[in-house]
Design a protein around this motif. Structure first.
Motif, PDB file in Angstrom:
ATOM      1  N   ASP A 292       0.816  -1.226   0.000  1.00 17.60           N
ATOM      2  CA  ASP A 292       0.000   0.000   0.000  1.00 17.60           C
ATOM      3  C   ASP A 292       0.839   1.261   0.000  1.00 17.60           C
ATOM      4  OD1 ASP A 292      -2.433  -1.135   0.163  1.00 17.60           O
ATOM      5  OD2 ASP A 292      -2.902  -0.478   2.186  1.00 17.60           O
ATOM      6  N   SER A 293       2.089   1.154  -0.375  1.00 20.41           N
ATOM      7  CA  SER A 293       2.927   2.350  -0.268  1.00 20.41           C
ATOM      8  C   SER A 293       3.877   2.456  -1.450  1.00 20.41           C
ATOM      9  CB  SER A 293       3.713   2.307   1.039  1.00 20.41           C
ATOM     10  OG  SER A 293       4.730   3.272   1.028  1.00 20.41           O
ATOM     11  N   SER A 294       3.701   3.526  -2.261  1.00 18.20           N
ATOM     12  CA  SER A 294       4.625   3.655  -3.391  1.00 18.20           C
ATOM     13  C   SER A 294       6.009   4.078  -2.916  1.00 18.20           C
ATOM     14  CB  SER A 294       4.111   4.584  -4.490  1.00 18.20           C
ATOM     15  OG  SER A 294       3.244   5.539  -4.032  1.00 18.20           O
ATOM     16  N   THR A 295       6.083   4.779  -1.783  1.00 16.06           N
ATOM     17  CA  THR A 295       7.400   5.158  -1.276  1.00 16.06           C
ATOM     18  C   THR A 295       8.159   3.929  -0.787  1.00 16.06           C
ATOM     19  OG1 THR A 295       6.536   7.299  -0.638  1.00 16.06           O
ATOM     20  CG2 THR A 295       8.582   6.648   0.381  1.00 16.06           C
ATOM     21  N   ALA A 369      -0.600  13.991  -2.012  1.00 12.90           N
ATOM     22  CA  ALA A 369      -0.660  12.800  -1.151  1.00 12.90           C
ATOM     23  C   ALA A 369       0.725  12.162  -1.046  1.00 12.90           C
ATOM     24  CB  ALA A 369      -1.660  11.795  -1.723  1.00 12.90           C
ATOM     25  N   ALA A 370       1.084  11.782   0.168  1.00 11.64           N
ATOM     26  CA  ALA A 370       2.371  11.103   0.336  1.00 11.64           C
ATOM     27  C   ALA A 370       2.226   9.664  -0.163  1.00 11.64           C
ATOM     28  CB  ALA A 370       2.752  11.115   1.803  1.00 11.64           C
ATOM     29  N   GLY A 371       3.344   9.030  -0.494  1.00 17.04           N
ATOM     30  CA  GLY A 371       3.254   7.648  -0.993  1.00 17.04           C
ATOM     31  C   GLY A 371       3.178   6.631   0.128  1.00 17.04           C
ATOM     32  N   ILE A 372       2.245   6.865   1.045  1.00 12.48           N
ATOM     33  CA  ILE A 372       2.098   5.942   2.186  1.00 12.48           C
ATOM     34  C   ILE A 372       0.644   5.488   2.273  1.00 12.48           C
ATOM     35  CG2 ILE A 372       4.017   6.898   3.549  1.00 12.48           C
ATOM     36  CD1 ILE A 372       1.945   8.577   5.054  1.00 12.48           C
ATOM     37  N   SER A 374      -3.129   4.998   2.752  1.00 12.07           N
ATOM     38  CA  SER A 374      -4.296   5.858   3.034  1.00 12.07           C
ATOM     39  C   SER A 374      -4.022   7.357   2.985  1.00 12.07           C
ATOM     40  CB  SER A 374      -4.921   5.513   4.388  1.00 12.07           C
ATOM     41  OG  SER A 374      -5.429   4.219   4.331  1.00 12.07           O
ATOM     42  N   ALA A 375      -2.910   7.778   2.384  1.00  8.12           N
ATOM     43  CA  ALA A 375      -2.622   9.212   2.307  1.00  8.12           C
ATOM     44  C   ALA A 375      -3.703   9.910   1.475  1.00  8.12           C
ATOM     45  CB  ALA A 375      -1.255   9.442   1.680  1.00  8.12           C
ATOM     46  N   GLY A 376      -4.234   9.197   0.485  1.00  9.85           N
ATOM     47  CA  GLY A 376      -5.240   9.787  -0.394  1.00  9.85           C
ATOM     48  C   GLY A 376      -6.512  10.167   0.335  1.00  9.85           C
ATOM     49  N   VAL A 377      -6.855   9.435   1.392  1.00  2.85           N
ATOM     50  CA  VAL A 377      -8.086   9.751   2.130  1.00  2.85           C
ATOM     51  C   VAL A 377      -7.939  11.112   2.792  1.00  2.85           C
ATOM     52  CG1 VAL A 377      -9.628   8.989   3.956  1.00  2.85           C
ATOM     53  CG2 VAL A 377      -8.272   7.324   2.740  1.00  2.85           C
ATOM     54  N   ARG A 418      -4.939   1.033  -5.980  1.00  2.00           N
ATOM     55  CA  ARG A 418      -4.529   2.329  -6.554  1.00  2.00           C
ATOM     56  C   ARG A 418      -3.025   2.524  -6.429  1.00  2.00           C
ATOM     57  NH1 ARG A 418      -7.540   4.491  -1.787  1.00  2.00           N
ATOM     58  NH2 ARG A 418      -6.046   5.562  -0.446  1.00  2.00           N
ATOM     59  N   THR A 419      -2.428   1.984  -5.356  1.00  2.00           N
ATOM     60  CA  THR A 419      -0.978   2.123  -5.209  1.00  2.00           C
ATOM     61  C   THR A 419      -0.265   1.389  -6.354  1.00  2.00           C
ATOM     62  OG1 THR A 419      -1.284   2.209  -2.818  1.00  2.00           O
ATOM     63  CG2 THR A 419       0.949   1.809  -3.591  1.00  2.00           C
ATOM     64  N   THR A 420      -0.818   0.250  -6.765  1.00  2.00           N
ATOM     65  CA  THR A 420      -0.212  -0.503  -7.867  1.00  2.00           C
ATOM     66  C   THR A 420      -0.218   0.344  -9.142  1.00  2.00           C
ATOM     67  OG1 THR A 420      -1.214  -2.441  -6.853  1.00  2.00           O
ATOM     68  CG2 THR A 420      -0.275  -2.753  -9.042  1.00  2.00           C
ATOM     69  N   VAL A 421      -1.351   1.034  -9.384  1.00  2.00           N
ATOM     70  CA  VAL A 421      -1.419   1.886 -10.581  1.00  2.00           C
ATOM     71  C   VAL A 421      -0.479   3.094 -10.435  1.00  2.00           C
ATOM     72  CG1 VAL A 421      -2.962   3.301 -12.007  1.00  2.00           C
ATOM     73  CG2 VAL A 421      -3.723   1.084 -11.175  1.00  2.00           C
ATOM     74  N   ASN A 422      -0.344   3.608  -9.205  1.00  2.00           N
ATOM     75  CA  ASN A 422       0.599   4.725  -8.991  1.00  2.00           C
ATOM     76  C   ASN A 422       2.007   4.313  -9.406  1.00  2.00           C
ATOM     77  OD1 ASN A 422      -1.433   6.266  -7.907  1.00  2.00           O
ATOM     78  ND2 ASN A 422      -0.859   5.942  -5.771  1.00  2.00           N
ATOM     79  N   VAL A 423       2.413   3.125  -8.968  1.00  2.00           N
ATOM     80  CA  VAL A 423       3.779   2.665  -9.264  1.00  2.00           C
ATOM     81  C   VAL A 423       3.925   2.351 -10.760  1.00  2.00           C
ATOM     82  CG1 VAL A 423       5.417   0.791  -8.823  1.00  2.00           C
ATOM     83  CG2 VAL A 423       4.228   1.860  -6.927  1.00  2.00           C
TER      84      VAL A 423
END
Ligand code: ASP
Length: 447
Positions: A292-295, A369-372, A374-377, A418-423
């Motif tokens: 769940d984290s792109s970072t 939003a940070a890449g961590i 639930s940052a998007g919420v 959504r994190t998968t799509v971000n990456v």
């Protein structure tokens, strides 16, 4: 592609599936939900997220320096930087467009009265109960990051850092990227005098990537525990219940963007087979899904992009760290769908201009939003604030903030996707920019 990497992929997939099954059949108990302090989450963070996060700041700093010094020429750097920012902005805007079009067509918020009341009641009691996301929301409000102005001020402050050591200790990747850029540029322009430092940073980068390769072997067990916790907490049954239409709308949007739009862009601009590249990036995509984290995934993303995906060091070292911080296509889709869904649920009909306001602010909220997890919420408060402002002008009832708890209930699972799509969006960017900035040795491959 090495045998070790194939094994690792198989183990990560087993970890993901095993985590789902363990979470659903062993941990999930609707009458006694597991907490944020459950051992699966604690141990998952301990053995995977913490070691990956430990590398982030040094890796971002050194990788940006190596990327910039290898590009060298400031005017070329300007072209690469400009194209990267253009790519981020364009893909994110397409993403919110897809989200807004889908949610206004599918209308997941038009539910029967019983389901609607149940969702709203549940959100009210979830707000009272609090929890970790509620605490983060309260913190964001205190720091005034819940308004567009406040959030942008925060970004600008990170871009003009006054104390880089403090920024580093607070995991402010944007500030570290800015200083890395400046430092890299200075080293590149220093000629012979600064060349030893360039060698030094390249050697450090190499060493850091070796550590990444060791830590990556913790991914299967780490994703097993984290996915078990997520599924154990939410339960897959809930996804098929009242949330079904909302979750399906976000997933369809992510699917269209991830499997059609981004591959199409990649084909047009790099003439490479996008699905082959997706396969080469598989470990990063699976890690993003599991963590769940792109970072936290960034070290794996850099490893896959450079060692399997044929991305140049010049492009990837610069595009990926920046992308993990500001380029969030999946989050952009999700923000647009979620806010319009909540309006539909509350019976608010948004005008065309208001949908446009959602699209613009959702893109900005995604950047912020940070890449961590639930940052998007949290940054969604910005979008809600902007919509409410415009509803106020029309004299229409505003969207109450507690409604955000309607989506928090299923957020972790949506966040995995959504994190998968971000990456994936970051990786596609790195591949496209490789065309503009190939490494001397990959020049032939990317020609
Ligand atoms: N978890 C997402 C990421 O790390 C951010 C978000 O949408 O919450 O990319």
């Amino acid at each position: 592609m090495s045998k070790g990497n194939n094994w690792l992929t198989v183990l990560i997939v087993i970890g993901l599936i095993g985590g789902c099954l363990f979470g659903q059949f062993v941990l999930h108990n609707p009458s006694q939900p597991i907490t944020d302090k459950h051992w699966t989450k604690e141990v998952g963070y301990l053995i995977l997220i913490r070691p990956l996060m430990m590398l982030i700041i040094p890796l971002v700093f050194v990788s940006v320096i190596c990327g910039v010094t290898s590009i060298g020429d400031p005017s070329k750097l300007g072209v690469v930087g400009g194209s990267t920012l253009f790519y981020y902005a364009a893909t994110m805007f397409i993403a919110v467009g897809i989200g807004a079009a889908l949610v206004t067509t599918i209308r997941p918020g038009d539910l029967d009265e019983e389901s609607r009341d149940a969702l709203i009641d549940q959100a009210r009691s979830a707000e009272v109960e609090g929890g970790s996301i509620a605490r983060n929301i309260a913190q964001a409000k205190e720091a005034k990051r819940d308004t567009l102005g406040g959030a942008w001020m925060n970004l600008v402050q990170q871009m003009i850092p006054s104390n880089i050591i403090r920024n580093m200790s607070e995991n402010n990747t944007l500030a570290v990227i800015v200083v890395g850029l400046l430092f890299g540029l200075a080293l590149a322009l220093g000629g012979e005098k600064t060349q030893p430092a360039v060698y030094f940073f390249n050697a450090i980068f190499d060493a850091l990537m070796r550590i990444v390769k060791w830590i990556i072997w913790l991914t299967p067990i780490g994703v097993f525990l984290l996915v078990a916790w997520t599924v154990g907490k939410i339960g897959l049954g809930d996804l098929a219940g009242k949330w079904l239409k909302y979750v399906a709308t976000v997933l369809i949007g992510l699917f269209i963007h991830g499997f059609i739009v981004l591959p199409l862009i990649l084909t047009i601009f790099s003439r490479k087979n996008p699905f082959r590249f997706m396969w080469q990036m598989r470990r990063a995509l699976l890690t993003a899904f599991g963590t769940d984290s792109s970072t936290a995934t960034l070290p794996v993303t850099i490893d896959c992009a450079e060692n399997e995906g044929g991305c140049s060091k010049r492009a990837a070292n610069f595009v990926l760290p920046l992308g993990a911080t500001i380029n969030m296509d999946g989050t952009a889709i999700y923000e647009a769908v979620a806010v319009i869904f909540l309006c539909q649920l509350w019976g608010i009909d948004l005008s065309f201009t208001e949908v446009l306001i959602v699209m613009v602010t959702a893109s900005m909220a995604a950047i912020g939003a940070a890449g961590i997890p639930s940052a998007g919420v949290i940054t969604m408060l910005i979008v809600i604030g902007a919509v409410n402002q415009s509803l106020l002008g029309r004299g229409v009832e505003q969207l109450p903030e507690f409604l955000i708890f309607v989506i928090i209930a299923v957020d972790r699972i949506v966040d995995m996707c959504r994190t998968t799509v971000n990456v994936w969006g970051d990786a596609v960017g790195a591949k496209i920019i490789t065309k503009l900035a190939p490494d001397p040795e990959t020049e032939l491959d990317s020609a």
